[in-house]
Design a protein around this motif. Structure first.
Motif, PDB file in Angstrom:
ATOM      1  N   VAL A 272      10.389  -4.106 -24.498  1.00  0.00           N
ATOM      2  CA  VAL A 272      11.704  -3.922 -24.417  1.00  0.00           C
ATOM      3  C   VAL A 272      12.201  -3.096 -23.198  1.00  0.00           C
ATOM      4  O   VAL A 272      11.192  -2.368 -22.671  1.00  0.00           O
ATOM      5  CB  VAL A 272      12.076  -2.917 -25.652  1.00  0.00           C
ATOM      6  CG1 VAL A 272      12.010  -3.760 -27.065  1.00  0.00           C
ATOM      7  CG2 VAL A 272      11.394  -1.765 -25.753  1.00  0.00           C
ATOM      8  N   ARG A 273      13.423  -3.207 -22.997  1.00  0.00           N
ATOM      9  CA  ARG A 273      14.095  -2.232 -21.749  1.00  0.00           C
ATOM     10  C   ARG A 273      13.351  -2.128 -20.645  1.00  0.00           C
ATOM     11  O   ARG A 273      12.871  -3.041 -19.897  1.00  0.00           O
ATOM     12  CB  ARG A 273      14.323  -0.808 -22.716  1.00  0.00           C
ATOM     13  CG  ARG A 273      15.339  -0.746 -23.784  1.00  0.00           C
ATOM     14  CD  ARG A 273      15.377   0.451 -24.697  1.00  0.00           C
ATOM     15  NE  ARG A 273      15.655   1.546 -24.004  1.00  0.00           N
ATOM     16  CZ  ARG A 273      16.680   2.190 -23.441  1.00  0.00           C
ATOM     17  NH1 ARG A 273      17.788   1.654 -23.727  1.00  0.00           N
ATOM     18  NH2 ARG A 273      16.329   3.186 -22.860  1.00  0.00           N
ATOM     19  N   LEU A 274      12.963  -0.980 -20.004  1.00  0.00           N
ATOM     20  CA  LEU A 274      12.224  -0.763 -18.927  1.00  0.00           C
ATOM     21  C   LEU A 274      11.011  -1.317 -18.723  1.00  0.00           C
ATOM     22  O   LEU A 274      10.408  -1.967 -17.827  1.00  0.00           O
ATOM     23  CB  LEU A 274      12.080   0.786 -18.514  1.00  0.00           C
ATOM     24  CG  LEU A 274      13.618   1.486 -17.937  1.00  0.00           C
ATOM     25  CD1 LEU A 274      13.133   2.825 -17.314  1.00  0.00           C
ATOM     26  CD2 LEU A 274      14.181   0.656 -17.010  1.00  0.00           C
TER      27      LEU A 274
ATOM     28  N   ASN B 150       1.396   3.065 -17.870  1.00  0.00           N
ATOM     29  CA  ASN B 150       1.802   3.742 -19.020  1.00  0.00           C
ATOM     30  C   ASN B 150       3.403   4.044 -19.172  1.00  0.00           C
ATOM     31  O   ASN B 150       3.616   4.882 -18.422  1.00  0.00           O
ATOM     32  CB  ASN B 150       1.218   4.949 -18.968  1.00  0.00           C
ATOM     33  CG  ASN B 150      -0.539   4.950 -19.534  1.00  0.00           C
ATOM     34  OD1 ASN B 150      -0.773   4.250 -20.240  1.00  0.00           O
ATOM     35  ND2 ASN B 150      -1.420   5.290 -18.475  1.00  0.00           N
ATOM     36  N   SER B 151       4.094   2.961 -19.828  1.00  0.00           N
ATOM     37  CA  SER B 151       5.326   3.493 -19.837  1.00  0.00           C
ATOM     38  C   SER B 151       5.662   3.703 -21.405  1.00  0.00           C
ATOM     39  O   SER B 151       6.870   4.355 -21.634  1.00  0.00           O
ATOM     40  CB  SER B 151       6.117   1.910 -19.575  1.00  0.00           C
ATOM     41  OG  SER B 151       7.509   2.233 -19.572  1.00  0.00           O
ATOM     42  N   ALA B 152       5.135   3.261 -22.483  1.00  0.00           N
ATOM     43  CA  ALA B 152       5.775   3.618 -23.883  1.00  0.00           C
ATOM     44  C   ALA B 152       5.569   5.032 -24.087  1.00  0.00           C
ATOM     45  O   ALA B 152       4.875   6.039 -23.445  1.00  0.00           O
ATOM     46  CB  ALA B 152       4.230   3.115 -24.824  1.00  0.00           C
TER      47      ALA B 152
ATOM     48  N   TYR C 109       3.020  -3.627 -27.386  1.00  0.00           N
ATOM     49  CA  TYR C 109       4.196  -3.227 -28.031  1.00  0.00           C
ATOM     50  C   TYR C 109       3.553  -2.309 -29.294  1.00  0.00           C
ATOM     51  O   TYR C 109       2.546  -2.291 -29.834  1.00  0.00           O
ATOM     52  CB  TYR C 109       5.023  -4.411 -28.785  1.00  0.00           C
ATOM     53  CG  TYR C 109       4.381  -5.361 -29.651  1.00  0.00           C
ATOM     54  CD1 TYR C 109       3.308  -6.230 -29.369  1.00  0.00           C
ATOM     55  CD2 TYR C 109       4.489  -5.243 -31.133  1.00  0.00           C
ATOM     56  CE1 TYR C 109       2.774  -6.843 -30.165  1.00  0.00           C
ATOM     57  CE2 TYR C 109       3.978  -6.094 -32.072  1.00  0.00           C
ATOM     58  CZ  TYR C 109       2.987  -7.001 -31.525  1.00  0.00           C
ATOM     59  OH  TYR C 109       2.363  -7.533 -32.422  1.00  0.00           O
ATOM     60  N   GLY C 110       4.625  -1.501 -29.993  1.00  0.00           N
ATOM     61  CA  GLY C 110       4.224  -0.918 -31.162  1.00  0.00           C
ATOM     62  C   GLY C 110       4.768  -1.499 -32.339  1.00  0.00           C
ATOM     63  O   GLY C 110       4.067  -2.281 -33.124  1.00  0.00           O
ATOM     64  N   HIS C 111       6.206  -1.315 -32.337  1.00  0.00           N
ATOM     65  CA  HIS C 111       6.919  -1.981 -33.659  1.00  0.00           C
ATOM     66  C   HIS C 111       7.636  -3.289 -33.283  1.00  0.00           C
ATOM     67  O   HIS C 111       8.272  -3.925 -34.147  1.00  0.00           O
ATOM     68  CB  HIS C 111       7.724  -0.908 -34.091  1.00  0.00           C
ATOM     69  CG  HIS C 111       7.122   0.487 -34.384  1.00  0.00           C
ATOM     70  ND1 HIS C 111       7.157   1.550 -33.547  1.00  0.00           N
ATOM     71  CD2 HIS C 111       6.521   0.578 -35.696  1.00  0.00           C
ATOM     72  CE1 HIS C 111       6.411   2.314 -34.189  1.00  0.00           C
ATOM     73  NE2 HIS C 111       5.864   1.980 -35.017  1.00  0.00           N
ATOM     74  N   SER C 112       8.020  -3.622 -31.940  1.00  0.00           N
ATOM     75  CA  SER C 112       8.961  -4.598 -31.626  1.00  0.00           C
ATOM     76  C   SER C 112       8.029  -6.116 -31.419  1.00  0.00           C
ATOM     77  O   SER C 112       7.893  -6.651 -30.253  1.00  0.00           O
ATOM     78  CB  SER C 112       9.515  -4.284 -30.300  1.00  0.00           C
ATOM     79  OG  SER C 112      10.250  -3.131 -30.345  1.00  0.00           O
ATOM     80  N   ALA C 113       7.706  -6.609 -32.403  1.00  0.00           N
ATOM     81  CA  ALA C 113       6.893  -7.782 -32.528  1.00  0.00           C
ATOM     82  C   ALA C 113       7.676  -9.119 -32.147  1.00  0.00           C
ATOM     83  O   ALA C 113       7.206  -9.866 -31.260  1.00  0.00           O
ATOM     84  CB  ALA C 113       6.374  -7.850 -33.825  1.00  0.00           C
TER      85      ALA C 113
HETATM   86  N1  LIG Z   1      15.586   4.799 -19.741  1.00  0.00           N
HETATM   87  C1  LIG Z   1      15.778   5.802 -18.698  1.00  0.00           C
HETATM   88  O1  LIG Z   1      16.620   5.614 -17.980  1.00  0.00           O
HETATM   89  C2  LIG Z   1      14.510   6.828 -18.238  1.00  0.00           C
HETATM   90  C3  LIG Z   1      14.690   7.723 -17.417  1.00  0.00           C
HETATM   91  C4  LIG Z   1      13.650   8.721 -17.373  1.00  0.00           C
HETATM   92  C5  LIG Z   1      12.326   8.192 -18.027  1.00  0.00           C
HETATM   93  N2  LIG Z   1      12.257   7.137 -18.435  1.00  0.00           N
HETATM   94  C6  LIG Z   1      10.615   6.753 -18.874  1.00  0.00           C
HETATM   95  O2  LIG Z   1      10.663   5.433 -18.720  1.00  0.00           O
HETATM   96  C7  LIG Z   1       9.907   4.709 -19.831  1.00  0.00           C
HETATM   97  C8  LIG Z   1      10.674   3.670 -20.548  1.00  0.00           C
HETATM   98  O3  LIG Z   1      11.907   3.948 -20.789  1.00  0.00           O
HETATM   99  P1  LIG Z   1      12.808   3.240 -22.150  1.00  0.00           P
HETATM  100  O4  LIG Z   1      13.964   4.013 -22.056  1.00  0.00           O
HETATM  101  O5  LIG Z   1      12.606   1.822 -21.693  1.00  0.00           O
HETATM  102  O6  LIG Z   1      11.828   3.670 -23.059  1.00  0.00           O
HETATM  103  P2  LIG Z   1      12.402   3.274 -24.648  1.00  0.00           P
HETATM  104  O7  LIG Z   1      13.372   2.425 -24.809  1.00  0.00           O
HETATM  105  O8  LIG Z   1      12.240   4.507 -25.246  1.00  0.00           O
HETATM  106  O9  LIG Z   1      10.964   2.452 -25.191  1.00  0.00           O
HETATM  107  C9  LIG Z   1       9.997   3.217 -25.388  1.00  0.00           C
HETATM  108  C10 LIG Z   1       8.726   2.173 -25.600  1.00  0.00           C
HETATM  109  O10 LIG Z   1       7.593   3.024 -26.227  1.00  0.00           O
HETATM  110  C11 LIG Z   1       6.775   2.343 -27.191  1.00  0.00           C
HETATM  111  N3  LIG Z   1       6.548   3.228 -28.176  1.00  0.00           N
HETATM  112  C12 LIG Z   1       7.212   4.290 -28.885  1.00  0.00           C
HETATM  113  N4  LIG Z   1       6.686   4.647 -30.091  1.00  0.00           N
HETATM  114  C13 LIG Z   1       5.386   4.057 -29.883  1.00  0.00           C
HETATM  115  C14 LIG Z   1       4.155   4.177 -30.593  1.00  0.00           C
HETATM  116  N5  LIG Z   1       4.153   5.027 -31.537  1.00  0.00           N
HETATM  117  N6  LIG Z   1       3.207   3.305 -30.576  1.00  0.00           N
HETATM  118  C15 LIG Z   1       3.296   2.251 -29.465  1.00  0.00           C
HETATM  119  N7  LIG Z   1       4.581   2.234 -28.628  1.00  0.00           N
HETATM  120  C16 LIG Z   1       5.449   3.061 -28.924  1.00  0.00           C
HETATM  121  C17 LIG Z   1       8.107   1.245 -27.824  1.00  0.00           C
HETATM  122  O11 LIG Z   1       7.500   0.040 -28.281  1.00  0.00           O
HETATM  123  P3  LIG Z   1       7.927  -0.687 -29.551  1.00  0.00           P
HETATM  124  O12 LIG Z   1       9.457  -0.658 -29.468  1.00  0.00           O
HETATM  125  O13 LIG Z   1       7.086  -1.831 -29.536  1.00  0.00           O
HETATM  126  O14 LIG Z   1       7.718   0.100 -30.667  1.00  0.00           O
HETATM  127  C18 LIG Z   1       8.989   1.024 -26.393  1.00  0.00           C
HETATM  128  O15 LIG Z   1       8.511  -0.190 -25.943  1.00  0.00           O
HETATM  129  C19 LIG Z   1       9.670   5.990 -20.742  1.00  0.00           C
HETATM  130  O16 LIG Z   1       8.264   6.369 -20.389  1.00  0.00           O
HETATM  131  C20 LIG Z   1      10.548   6.953 -20.454  1.00  0.00           C
HETATM  132  O17 LIG Z   1      10.317   8.377 -20.774  1.00  0.00           O
HETATM  133  C21 LIG Z   1      13.287   6.420 -18.940  1.00  0.00           C
END
Ligand SMILES: NC(=O)c1ccc[n+]([C@@H]2O[C@H](COP(=O)([O-])OP(=O)(O)OC[C@H]3O[C@@H](n4cnc5c(N)ncnc54)[C@H](OP(=O)(O)O)[C@@H]3O)[C@@H](O)[C@H]2O)c1
Length: 241
Positions: free
Chosen positions: A15-17, A89-91, A36-40
């Motif tokens: 998902v997302r980034l 490592n993005s999760a 993925y964690g929950h997003s099958a």
């Molecule tokens: N979005 C931004 O503008 C922004 C800004 C600064 C930094 N970041 C960093 O960029 C990265 C991606 O951001 P994002 O906004 O796309 O993140 P996000 O939407 O919060 O996505 C989080 C991801 O982490 C996975 N995850 C969460 N809990 C988990 C668990 N228990 N086990 C395994 N996987 C798990 C989720 O997988 P499932 O859905 O499959 O569970 C999902 O793919 C992150 O490290 C975030 O801190 C993002």
């Protein structure tokens, strides 16, 4: 690193980034493991989109609350593709909670998913490389080096991720380059809309938010360079300043 044919794991890649990075890697010719964690369903969709681009993808589920499950992603990826060349490592989880509201449970969840799992993934990734060269890119946050008053547990995990990047860049050299990307405002948190981004614009010197394409460009640069390690690449429009 030559990306065509390389095998790259992206954690949180459904998902997302994470998904944007998976598709960007596929367009560059890489074969991708979509953790993925929950997003099958989203993982299945992302794999289909990679195949539509003309590359290969393989989805692997693991809950990062369990460090050994996280580590098993590497073995399962090696079983499927034979080896892995790069780990992204993005999760991560992000709960905008201040000092007074930080419970032990919230603290433990942030540290397990955002820091402990990436460390043991890096360890297992480096072990399977043997004498081959490889790359690790940790997705941090600019708050990891410029902590603000809020989001304290999240910020501390990202500070740890930056320190881990610099430590592993030395420990795993010369075979592994270890770098980090520190995004700024790219996508609003799930459930928040464009008004979230608009509120932050005055704090961004370039006066606009970033896009997933900016993160993909930073990732491809870090994977292709042969002379950068231990670096944090800020993709923030200057917000970290
Ligand atoms: N979005 C931004 O503008 C922004 C800004 C600064 C930094 N970041 C960093 O960029 C990265 C991606 O951001 P994002 O906004 O796309 O993140 P996000 O939407 O919060 O996505 C989080 C991801 O982490 C996975 N995850 C969460 N809990 C988990 C668990 N228990 N086990 C395994 N996987 C798990 C989720 O997988 P499932 O859905 O499959 O569970 C999902 O793919 C992150 O490290 C975030 O801190 C993002």
């Amino acid at each position: 690193m030559e990306l065509a044919g390389a095998v790259v794991i992206v954690t949180g890649g459904a998902v997302r980034l994470g998904k944007a990075m998976v598709l960007g890697l596929a367009r560059a010719g890489a074969r991708v493991v979509v953790h993925y964690g929950h997003s099958a369903d989203a993982a299945r969709q992302t794999v289909a989109e990679v195949e539509h681009i003309g590359s290969e993808a393989y989805a692997i589920q693991a809950d990062f609350m369990d460090a050994s499950a996280a580590q098993s992603v590497i073995a399962r990826a090696v079983e499927h593709f034979g080896h892995v060349d790069a780990l992204v490592n993005s999760a991560s989880i992000y709960e905008p909670v201040g000092v007074a509201e930080t419970t032990e449970d919230l603290w433990d969840r942030h540290f397990a998913i955002n820091l402990k799992a990436p460390f043991f993934l890096c360890q297992a990734f480096a072990a399977q490389l043997g004498d081959r060269r490889g790359h690790i890119v940790n997705i941090a946050d600019w708050r990891g080096t410029r902590p603000t008053a809020s989001r304290v547990a999240y910020t501390l995990t990202k500070a740890g991720l930056v320190a881990m990047t610099q430590s592993l860049a030395q420990a795993l050299a010369p075979n592994v380059q270890v770098n980090a990307i520190a995004p700024g405002v790219i996508l609003p948190p799930p459930g928040q809309g464009e008004e979230f981004v608009a509120r932050l614009l005055p704090s961004i010197p370039l006066r606009h938010s970033g896009s997933p394409a900016d993160i993909v460009a930073a990732l491809l640069y870090l994977l292709r360079t042969t002379f950068v390690t231990g670096e944090v690449l800020y993709v923030t429009g200057g917000q970290h300043l």
